[in-house]
Design a protein around this motif. Structure first.
Motif, PDB file in Angstrom:
ATOM      1  N   SER A  38      51.780  40.411  41.184  1.00  0.00           N
ATOM      2  CA  SER A  38      51.747  39.909  39.805  1.00  0.00           C
ATOM      3  C   SER A  38      51.205  40.951  38.846  1.00  0.00           C
ATOM      4  O   SER A  38      51.715  41.100  37.727  1.00  0.00           O
ATOM      5  N   GLN A  39      50.189  41.683  39.265  1.00  0.00           N
ATOM      6  CA  GLN A  39      49.629  42.725  38.395  1.00  0.00           C
ATOM      7  C   GLN A  39      50.673  43.788  38.074  1.00  0.00           C
ATOM      8  O   GLN A  39      50.855  44.173  36.915  1.00  0.00           O
ATOM      9  N   MET A  42      53.525  42.275  35.795  1.00  0.00           N
ATOM     10  CA  MET A  42      53.067  42.006  34.429  1.00  0.00           C
ATOM     11  C   MET A  42      52.875  43.292  33.641  1.00  0.00           C
ATOM     12  O   MET A  42      53.108  43.339  32.424  1.00  0.00           O
ATOM     13  N   ALA A 316      48.463  34.412  36.177  1.00  0.00           N
ATOM     14  CA  ALA A 316      48.776  35.485  37.117  1.00  0.00           C
ATOM     15  C   ALA A 316      49.085  34.943  38.512  1.00  0.00           C
ATOM     16  O   ALA A 316      50.009  35.406  39.183  1.00  0.00           O
TER      17      ALA A 316
END
Length: 458
Positions: A38-39, A42, A316
């Motif tokens: 997710s990091q 994003m 997230a």
């Protein structure tokens, strides 16, 4: 197509601040910094931008998603009598000395001093602050109870090793509610009601979750539950017993057997904690002298509960659970926009075919009339790019519905190409059929029976 005059009334991708920044998968320096799917996604898709370790700029698409989550939480909080407040970010250190937490969690606190050498804390949570607020009015009347105060504000924690992007940062957005009751029995009633409210919130988000018995830790109290999304990157270990449907954090249950039925064939899985509830009793109200005036006229210590939802973490974690390695997938409820329209490339025969047509504008307007799509449609008006290029970018960003005005718009009858990322369907539909296809009211993606099987009752 979309004229400059009329286009300003539409959501247009060309006006969105979305700095795309592809992170090379083989870059050694990035392997250390980026620790979750997710990091990376994003960052790549311009949802967030790192400001410093553990701190991120939340960019327009991310803000839209977070605002939807905030609106959902506000709506559900109001249903149970929650009153919204904003407590100071700076909390006087003396309050934490009184509660005893200044020393027990000292290493995680950001501490500052003003010009008069008075100590303050950048609040990670506000039990002391809200108890002090109520104490300043004490004793309040029993007729004012239960008192349910909540806020949605930034909190701060001095993480020794920030990681996983928004899931474990130094600054995060949290919804924290503090409930005050006359006695433990009433406090337990409030506890159950607020937990049921949390159940509804997670059901509406639409991702399978598990509610487990949790540890009270430094917070104190005698009852605690945690809400988790199951994911390999999760830092908590969850024990589940398929025999008696018992679920708990291993911190309170051990890993060998079920403490409820003794079954040794338990399962251990990883979870991302996204919510936590605590029945605190007098842990904070007694030392800070938060009292109410009982029916017999005597000041009595209030019973307290604390209830947190990590909103930026939920955002997230949802992407961590749903996304692939290369493409974001949003829970439809939280998608920044639910539909993106891809007009033909400038100068193409499809664009020439629509030269004197208002198909894009009318399609946009008709989609906006669908209840679940109002203010949720955007046009990718970068017609200097091919539809194929824009389609691939739309898939990576994860718009639930992608509508392309491709070759079949020149046919009779004219058809639109719709891609449903939730089902992986790709269909060619006439406009009326398309509207029917995207019009059904949203239903919760959580299998209710699965939810009941994967939740520890209070």
């Amino acid at each position: 197509m979309v004229s400059k005059t009329s286009a300003r009334f539409f959501h247009r991708l060309s006006t969105i601040f979305q700095p795309i920044s592809v992170v090379p998968k083989n870059a050694e320096v990035k392997k250390v910094d980026i620790t979750s799917r997710s990091q990376r996604l994003m960052l790549e898709r311009g949802i967030i931008r790192q400001a410093s370790p553990g701190c991120f700029h939340l960019l327009p698409l991310g803000v839209r998603s977070l605002e939807k989550l905030t609106d959902l939480v506000d709506t559900e909080m109001r249903k149970i009598g929650g009153q919204k407040v904003v407590l100071p970010t700076l909390t006087n250190s003396k309050l934490w000395e009184v509660s005893g937490r200044l020393e027990t969690v000292s290493s995680e606190l950001f501490k500052v001093r003003d010009r008069h050498n008075h100590g303050y804390i950048l609040s990670p949570t506000c039990e002391e602050a809200v108890s002090s607020l109520v104490a300043s009015l004490a004793p309040i009347s029993h007729k004012q109870l239960p008192l349910r105060l909540y806020q949605i504000t930034s909190k701060f924690r001095d993480e020794i090793k920030p990681r996983f992007g928004l899931m474990r940062g130094r600054q995060f957005l949290m919804k924290d509610m503090y409930c005050f009751d006359v006695d433990l029995a009433s406090a337990l009633v409030s506890y159950k009601e607020i937990c049921h409210c949390y159940d509804r919130i997670f059901e509406k988000i639409g991702i399978n979750f598990v509610k487990v018995l949790g540890s009270s830790g430094h917070m104190g109290g005698n009852l605690s539950h945690e809400y988790h999304y199951k994911a390999d990157v999760g830092e908590d270990k969850i024990l589940s017993c398929p025999k008696c449907n018992y679920f708990a954090n291993v911190e309170v249950s051990g890993e060998q057997e079920c403490p409820k039925c003794g079954n040794t064939s338990v399962e251990i899985s990883s979870g991302i904690e996204v919510g936590h509830t605590f029945l605190l009793g007098e842990k904070y109200t007694k030392p800070l002298n938060a009292t109410y005036l009982s029916g017999d006229g005597k000041p009595t210590v209030l019973q307290m509960g604390s209830y947190g939802l990590g909103l930026s973490r939920i955002l997230a974690a949802a992407l961590e659970v749903l996304s692939s390695d290369d493409e974001i997938r949003w829970p439809p409820f939280l998608a920044p926009y639910k539909v993106i329209i891809l007009p033909p490339k400038g100068g193409s025969k499809e664009e020439i075919h629509l030269k004197n047509s208002n198909l894009v504008q009318s399609l946009y307007a008709r989609l906006e009339q669908v209840d679940t799509l109002k203010n949720n449609v955007i046009i990718d008006d970068r017609i200097n790019l091919t539809i194929g290029r824009r389609f691939l970018e739309a898939k990576k960003t994860g718009y639930p519905y992608i509508i392309a005005l491709g070759k079949k718009i020149t046919e009779s009858p004219s058809k639109l190409e719709v891609t449903n990322l939730q089902t992986d369907e790709q269909l060619h539909l006439e406009e009326s059929a398309l509207l029917d296809y995207v019009s059904p009211k949203e239903t919760c993606a959580v299998d209710r029976l699965a939810f009941l099987r994967s939740s520890t009752p209070i």
